[in-house]
Design an enzyme around this catalytic site. Structure first.
Site, mmCIF file in Angstrom:
data_model
loop_
_atom_site.group_PDB
_atom_site.id
_atom_site.type_symbol
_atom_site.label_atom_id
_atom_site.label_comp_id
_atom_site.label_asym_id
_atom_site.label_seq_id
_atom_site.Cartn_x
_atom_site.Cartn_y
_atom_site.Cartn_z
ATOM 1 N N GLU A 112 0.836 -1.199 0.000
ATOM 2 C CA GLU A 112 0.000 0.000 0.000
ATOM 3 C C GLU A 112 0.871 1.248 0.000
ATOM 4 O OE1 GLU A 112 -2.708 -0.095 3.267
ATOM 5 O OE2 GLU A 112 -3.747 -1.900 2.562
ATOM 6 N N ASP A 118 1.796 1.992 -40.002
ATOM 7 C CA ASP A 118 0.564 1.299 -40.380
ATOM 8 C C ASP A 118 -0.393 2.319 -40.993
ATOM 9 O OD1 ASP A 118 -0.812 2.647 -38.230
ATOM 10 O OD2 ASP A 118 -0.039 1.126 -36.866
ATOM 11 N N LYS A 141 0.315 -3.738 -43.152
ATOM 12 C CA LYS A 141 0.678 -4.840 -42.264
ATOM 13 C C LYS A 141 -0.560 -5.566 -41.790
ATOM 14 C CE LYS A 141 0.424 -2.443 -37.846
ATOM 15 N NZ LYS A 141 1.085 -2.041 -36.612
#
Length: 323
Positions: free
Chosen positions: A44, A175, A199
């Site tokens: 924590e 891309d 691609k």
């Protein structure tokens, strides 16, 4: 009793990347507010600020590198502490937006984790978000409040323009989805041609890409492959190999966020690129640096934006009205 409220800028930094907060503080000529931050034995996180923050304009800087969930939780706790200590306005500075790639459902029963992150910060008490080169612009709409979406492109493009002046350039998107960004790059660099890599990607196998062919004019040209982030480096290095195979004279990689997971450094170092250019939105330790790597500082941009937000100025004006 009438009076004009006094504005007070206070800067806070998480433990993920203290060097960036220090650089921002230096550019702003302010000091970082001291705090106690540590982990309990069970993991924590505890945060307490050592000065009064009542009525301040708080700017909370955190870079979300690995372990990303720890640093995300720490920044949320910092925001919560500021809200409960009566900060007047809380602005979250996250140069790299965590979970940005999970911005939509590709198939059924998937989360939209980028929206969840925005909801968490809103619930914690954030009034405003500032981030650099979001994976998709739609993430701005996930947060119910102002979001300043900063561009690193002017910084990266200026470096490319100055270093490779006079050479025949082609801007290449790794891309089809980044062609709009490639067009902005091309305009910034003076109207260079653009190209993209066609691609395919198996949706069941993340971080694995198959590059197919180059669409555009790259032969005998210096190709600048651009992207918002590089994680394992699979997409970008396959693009470099494809461009060199298609006759590119040289290839330069330019990206904003250097996540650099797993084999990314080896792939980038050995892919044949002449130079790899990043900003330092995420820390790049010495063991992940190599000869062809150039790292540009993002702190001046963050500092200018913090100043504009604090003075109720225009963030958009920093990007010629295009942000």
């Amino acid at each position: 009793m009438a009076g004009t409220p006094k504005k007070n800028l206070m800067l806070f930094g998480g433990r993920a990347y203290p060097e960036l907060t220090e650089q921002v503080a230096k550019h702003l000529n302010v000091s970082i507010t001291p705090q106690s931050a540590y982990d309990f034995a069970n993991g924590e996180i505890f945060v307490r600020f050592e000065e009064s923050v009542r009525g301040c304009d708080a700017f909370v800087v955190q870079s979300h590198c690995a372990p990303i969930n720890q640093w995300l939780m720490e920044q949320l706790i910092m925001v919560d502490a500021l809200k409960r200590a009566s900060a007047k306005r809380i602005t979250v500075i996250m140069p790299y937006y965590p979970y940005a790639r999970q911005d939509k459902k590709h198939r059924g029963r998937e989360p939209i984790s980028a929206r969840l992150v925005a909801d968490l910060f809103k619930t914690a008490g954030a009034d405003r978000l500032v981030s650099v080169d979001l994976h998709t612009a739609q993430i701005q709409g996930f947060f119910d409040g102002p979001v300043d979406h900063l561009w690193a492109m002017p910084l990266l493009a200026e470096h490319i323009r100055d270093k490779y002046a006079g050479q025949e350039l082609t801007v290449v998107s790794p891309d089809a989805g980044r062609t709009k960004l490639a067009e902005k790059w091309a305009d910034t660099l003076g109207g260079t041609p653009i190209a993209f890599i066609h691609k395919t990607r198996d949706p069941l196998r993340p971080n694995e890409v198959v590059a197919n062919r180059v669409v555009g004019q790259v032969k005998d040209r210096l190709c600048v492959v651009i992207d918002d982030m590089i994680d394992t480096g699979g997409t970008i290095t396959k693009a470099v190999e494809q461009l060199l195979a298609e006759g590119a004279s040289d290839v330069v990689i330019a990206a904003t966020h250097a996540i650099l997971s797993g084999p990314a450094v080896e792939r980038l170092r050995d892919c044949g690129a002449r130079e790899v250019v990043f900003t330092d939105t995420l820390p790049i330790p010495a063991e992940k640096r190599f000869d062809a790597l150039t790292v540009l500082p993002i702190a001046p941009l963050l500092a200018r934006v913090i100043q504009e937000v604090f003075e109720d100025g225009s963030v958009t004006s920093l990007f010629d009205g295009n942000a």
